[in-house]
Write an enzyme that holds these catalytic residues in place. Structure first.
Site, short mmCIF file in Angstrom:
data_model
loop_
_atom_site.label_atom_id
_atom_site.label_comp_id
_atom_site.label_asym_id
_atom_site.label_seq_id
_atom_site.Cartn_x
_atom_site.Cartn_y
_atom_site.Cartn_z
N GLU A 211 0.89 -1.16 0.00
CA GLU A 211 0.00 0.00 0.00
C GLU A 211 0.93 1.21 0.00
O GLU A 211 1.41 1.65 1.03
CB GLU A 211 -0.88 -0.07 1.24
N CYS A 245 -1.97 8.85 2.46
CA CYS A 245 -1.73 8.34 1.10
C CYS A 245 -2.93 8.68 0.23
O CYS A 245 -2.81 8.74 -0.99
CB CYS A 245 -1.43 6.86 1.11
C1 UN1 Z 1 -3.10 5.95 4.59
O1 UN1 Z 1 -2.95 7.16 4.45
O2 UN1 Z 1 -2.12 5.16 4.59
O3 UN1 Z 1 -9.01 6.49 3.51
C2 UN1 Z 1 -4.40 5.29 4.86
C3 UN1 Z 1 -8.34 7.10 4.36
C4 UN1 Z 1 -7.98 6.37 5.63
C5 UN1 Z 1 -6.78 5.53 5.44
C6 UN1 Z 1 -5.59 6.20 4.87
N1 UN1 Z 1 -9.11 5.57 6.05
O4 UN1 Z 1 -7.96 8.24 4.21
#
Ligand code: UN1
Length: 457
Positions: A211, A245
């Site tokens: 990820e 992310c």
């Molecule tokens: C991340 O930034 O690694 O959808 C995960 C989202 C969160 C998860 C982000 N539930 O922004």
């Protein structure tokens, strides 16, 4: 328990997995349910640890613990639903069936920005599937890992070693990746990190669940509800100080509404409360570190010579002078600039006008990453095009919602440089199991598949 070295730790995790896989899955789910209850009790305290270490604002930190609780609930239900298919056999008196078995030890590498939730995505699934986990948290979030490990130890009884925390940096991560006792490495972090770790795991034909970076875009169409859109865009671009992310990094805005949208966006940005993340009224805390601040400034400086309009981006003196608070930046561009093609882990939102939706979709997809995407529209033809094979090429595609803030029920992850992994909901659990295709002959003959004859006569 403290371990003297990597091998001892891995051996303990392996033993824990061996014992745990004998526990029927619904009973494993029951222990995970109790873990969730413990997290409910400790919710506020755990959120404080997140705020202290990851500098996330109170509501986001609490939301993160909630995400871990939701995962426990989800996994508890899942523990009775690890279904295998039964297929009709082509042979008489035969059964053809899929069985799902635990894979063993899962290595889990997590980032600073979701220091508890991403562990929970992995651990809750891995554990109801019958596996143990070795968790290497970000060096910024060791306290978060300790806090969750303590919560687990409280409910785990004889299964405490199911969660083992390995603190460290690159070296520890690489050791996990090299170890053939660990069939699955689940890693969250930058694309660069993924590109370094993945070949180490694949050299021993291990499995990865990656990820990695995102470079998420929103397309804003003429029929969009602009008040809703501006809120969605701002939360996605500025929430967690641009360090998700899933953060929104690029917005493509239709020329007919460009001026009005920009006016509303600037007005909304002007109301943002930036300050001490433990103060409940703050909407943005500081960046995680000086080097993130420097990375952000480097990009803004390199834009200086270009035909773009930069708003914000400067350091703010709104709290502890040791911390790096910033005004989120909006960069209006006339063409796609190189800076937009990379993920800078800070709140910089590039905005570009478009005329044709197909062209906006093309610009959106024309980056290496493929995590999250949004369209804001009330025109069903536009939203359906966006969700079709000719639309967004990302793992996540939203309509009238920003790019961040996914629920746990769906599979989370993205394509291309994002790494291809899926975590959390839907059938992501399958990655944590070994699929066995079982064919059972309960007849008295031995017919061969595909009509093959092997008799001497
Ligand atoms: C991340 O930034 O690694 O959808 C995960 C989202 C969160 C998860 C982000 N539930 O922004």
């Amino acid at each position: 328990m403290e371990f003297n070295n990597h091998d001892e730790l891995v051996a303990a995790s392996k033993n824990a997995a061996k014992k745990w896989r004998l526990v029927p899955a619904p009973q494993r789910g029951e222990v995970v349910r109790q873990f969730g209850n413990e997290l409910r009790i400790q919710k506020a305290a755990l959120a404080k640890v997140i705020t202290a270490e990851s500098k996330k604002i109170v509501t986001e930190a609490e939301g993160e613990v909630q995400e871990a609780i939701d995962m426990c609930d989800f996994a508890t239900g899942l523990s009775r639903q690890l279904y295998g298919l039964t297929m009709p056999s082509e042979r008489p008196d035969h059964r053809l069936q899929e069985l799902w078995q635990p894979i063993g030890v899962v290595g889990c590498i997590t980032a600073f920005n979701f220091p508890m939730a991403v562990f929970a995505w992995n651990f809750c699934l891995a554990s109801v599937c019958g596996n143990s986990i070795i968790w290497k948290p970000s060096p910024h979030s060791n306290g978060c890992a300790d806090a969750l490990k303590n919560a687990w130890d409280k409910v785990a009884g004889e299964h405490k070693d199911l969660v083992l925390v390995l603190k460290g940096g690159n070296e520890e991560a690489v050791a996990l990746c090299k170890d053939s006792n660990i069939p699955l490495i689940s890693a969250t972090g930058s694309t660069q990190m993924g590109k370094e770790l993945a070949p180490i795991v694949s050299a021993r034909l291990g499995r990865t669940l990656l990820e990695l970076g995102g470079n998420n875009a929103a397309i804003i169409c003429p029929t969009a509800d602009l008040d809703l859109t501006v809120k969605g865009v701002t939360f996605s671009a500025c929430g967690t100080t641009g360090q998700r992310c899933t953060t929104l990094r690029r917005a493509f805005v239709h020329e007919d509404i460009y001026e009005e949208f920009m006016q509303k966006l600037h007005a909304y940005y002007a109301t943002l409360k930036i300050g001490d993340p433990s103060d409940k009224s703050s909407q943005l805390g500081p960046l995680i570190s000086k080097s993130s601040y420097e990375d952000m400034q480097k990009v803004l400086e390199s834009l200086g010579d270009k035909d773009v309009k930069v708003h914000g981006g400067q350091r703010l003196d709104v709290g502890d002078p040791q911390e790096f608070y910033v005004m989120p930046a909006i960069v209006e561009v006339l063409k796609v600039e190189d800076e937009m093609l990379n993920e800078t882990f800070a709140p910089i939102l590039y905005v570009k006008k478009f005329t044709e939706l197909n062209n906006a979709i093309q610009m959106q997809n024309n980056v290496k990453q493929g995590l999250s995407s949004s369209i804001f529209t009330n025109d069903m033809r536009e939203s359906e095009l966006f969700l079709s094979s000719e639309g967004s090429d990302c793992g996540i595609a939203n309509v009238n919602i920003g790019t961040s803030g996914a629920e746990i029920g769906g599979a989370f992850g993205g394509e291309k440089d994002t790494g291809g992994g899926r975590e959390s909901g839907s059938d992501a659990w399958k990655t944590y199991m070994r699929r066995v295709t079982a064919t059972v002959n309960y007849g008295k003959e031995l017919p061969l598949a595909q009509g093959v004859e092997f008799d001497e006569s």
